[in-house]
Write a protein that holds these residues in place. Structure first.
Motif, mmCIF file in Angstrom:
data_model
loop_
_atom_site.group_PDB
_atom_site.id
_atom_site.type_symbol
_atom_site.label_atom_id
_atom_site.label_comp_id
_atom_site.label_asym_id
_atom_site.label_seq_id
_atom_site.Cartn_x
_atom_site.Cartn_y
_atom_site.Cartn_z
ATOM 1 N N PRO A 58 0.894 -1.030 -0.008
ATOM 2 C CA PRO A 58 -0.126 -0.056 -0.025
ATOM 3 C C PRO A 58 0.844 1.372 -0.001
ATOM 4 C CG PRO A 58 -0.841 -1.610 1.424
ATOM 5 C CD PRO A 58 0.488 -2.149 1.104
ATOM 6 N N GLU A 59 2.033 1.278 0.807
ATOM 7 C CA GLU A 59 2.963 2.468 0.757
ATOM 8 C C GLU A 59 3.545 2.755 -0.596
ATOM 9 O OE1 GLU A 59 3.173 -0.193 2.646
ATOM 10 O OE2 GLU A 59 2.592 0.668 4.750
ATOM 11 N N GLU A 60 3.786 1.808 -1.402
ATOM 12 C CA GLU A 60 4.555 1.981 -2.746
ATOM 13 C C GLU A 60 3.363 2.487 -3.699
ATOM 14 O OE1 GLU A 60 6.954 -0.498 -6.145
ATOM 15 O OE2 GLU A 60 6.257 -1.468 -4.427
ATOM 16 N N ALA A 61 2.028 1.926 -3.548
ATOM 17 C CA ALA A 61 0.820 2.318 -4.452
ATOM 18 C C ALA A 61 0.572 3.702 -3.947
ATOM 19 C CB ALA A 61 -0.213 1.441 -4.051
ATOM 20 N N PHE A 62 0.597 4.137 -2.929
ATOM 21 C CA PHE A 62 0.642 5.543 -2.432
ATOM 22 C C PHE A 62 1.622 6.448 -3.260
ATOM 23 C CE2 PHE A 62 1.297 9.219 0.417
ATOM 24 C CZ PHE A 62 0.249 9.771 0.313
ATOM 25 N N ARG A 63 2.884 6.026 -2.845
ATOM 26 C CA ARG A 63 3.993 6.767 -3.807
ATOM 27 C C ARG A 63 3.887 7.085 -5.112
ATOM 28 N NH1 ARG A 63 7.298 3.596 0.164
ATOM 29 N NH2 ARG A 63 7.598 2.301 -1.479
ATOM 30 N N ASN A 64 3.375 5.768 -5.581
ATOM 31 C CA ASN A 64 3.476 5.872 -7.087
ATOM 32 C C ASN A 64 2.153 6.749 -7.401
ATOM 33 O OD1 ASN A 64 5.207 4.150 -7.367
ATOM 34 N ND2 ASN A 64 3.764 2.296 -7.697
ATOM 35 N N ALA A 65 0.843 6.893 -7.008
ATOM 36 C CA ALA A 65 -0.013 7.584 -6.909
ATOM 37 C C ALA A 65 0.228 9.252 -6.905
ATOM 38 C CB ALA A 65 -1.367 7.278 -5.964
ATOM 39 N N ARG A 66 0.980 9.321 -5.749
ATOM 40 C CA ARG A 66 1.469 10.729 -5.237
ATOM 41 C C ARG A 66 2.306 11.327 -6.261
ATOM 42 N NH1 ARG A 66 0.599 14.385 -0.977
ATOM 43 N NH2 ARG A 66 1.918 16.026 -1.670
ATOM 44 N N ALA A 67 3.119 10.552 -6.808
ATOM 45 C CA ALA A 67 4.027 10.752 -7.950
ATOM 46 C C ALA A 67 3.243 11.451 -9.247
ATOM 47 C CB ALA A 67 5.255 9.883 -8.395
ATOM 48 N N ALA A 68 2.410 10.414 -9.530
ATOM 49 C CA ALA A 68 1.488 10.895 -10.740
ATOM 50 C C ALA A 68 0.767 12.019 -10.514
ATOM 51 C CB ALA A 68 0.442 9.607 -10.835
ATOM 52 N N VAL A 69 0.137 12.304 -9.375
ATOM 53 C CA VAL A 69 -0.651 13.566 -8.993
ATOM 54 C C VAL A 69 0.275 14.854 -9.001
ATOM 55 C CG1 VAL A 69 -1.878 14.885 -7.178
ATOM 56 C CG2 VAL A 69 -2.415 12.694 -7.772
ATOM 57 N N ASP A 70 1.472 14.460 -8.569
ATOM 58 C CA ASP A 70 2.538 15.675 -8.553
ATOM 59 C C ASP A 70 2.864 16.008 -9.931
ATOM 60 O OD1 ASP A 70 2.233 15.993 -5.775
ATOM 61 O OD2 ASP A 70 4.262 14.690 -5.415
ATOM 62 N N ALA A 71 3.149 14.859 -10.845
ATOM 63 C CA ALA A 71 3.509 15.446 -12.047
ATOM 64 C C ALA A 71 2.339 16.152 -13.037
ATOM 65 C CB ALA A 71 3.750 13.873 -12.988
ATOM 66 N N ALA A 72 1.156 15.610 -12.659
ATOM 67 C CA ALA A 72 -0.025 16.500 -13.062
ATOM 68 C C ALA A 72 -0.088 18.030 -12.838
ATOM 69 C CB ALA A 72 -1.430 15.576 -13.056
ATOM 70 N N ARG A 73 0.022 18.173 -11.682
ATOM 71 C CA ARG A 73 0.212 19.286 -11.151
ATOM 72 C C ARG A 73 1.104 20.317 -11.577
ATOM 73 N NH1 ARG A 73 -1.163 17.847 -4.897
ATOM 74 N NH2 ARG A 73 -3.228 17.816 -5.077
ATOM 75 N N ARG A 74 2.372 19.754 -11.810
ATOM 76 C CA ARG A 74 3.483 20.262 -12.521
ATOM 77 C C ARG A 74 3.032 20.842 -13.896
ATOM 78 N NH1 ARG A 74 6.418 16.957 -9.576
ATOM 79 N NH2 ARG A 74 6.812 15.467 -11.374
#
Length: 73
Positions: free
Chosen positions: A10-26
């Motif tokens: 779950p931690e890795e899934a959260f990190r992956n999702a967070r990275a995707a959201v951060d990239a979309a925001r950038r």
């Protein structure tokens, strides 16, 4: 032979999702104001020019306003 992916934590899934959201925001934040206004006006009752003026006004206000004490803590 199966093509199933190895399960992830779950931690890795959260990190992956967070990275995707951060990239979309950038990507969103790097848009020129005119382009962002044009995109925001789609499906809106406001014109791109109205939205552009609002974005510029908010950006200017954010640059000149001090950070509220509650947000600084």
């Amino acid at each position: 032979m199966t093509n199933a992916a190895a399960p992830i934590s779950p931690e890795e899934a959260f990190r992956n999702a967070r990275a995707a959201v951060d990239a979309a925001r950038r990507a969103r934040d790097s848009l020129p104001i005119k382009e962002a206004a044009r995109i925001a006006a789609a499906g809106s009752n406001r014109t791109p020019d109205e939205i552009e003026m609002q974005i510029r006004r908010l950006r200017k206000q954010a640059q000149t306003s001090p950070v509220p004490r509650s947000a600084a803590a």
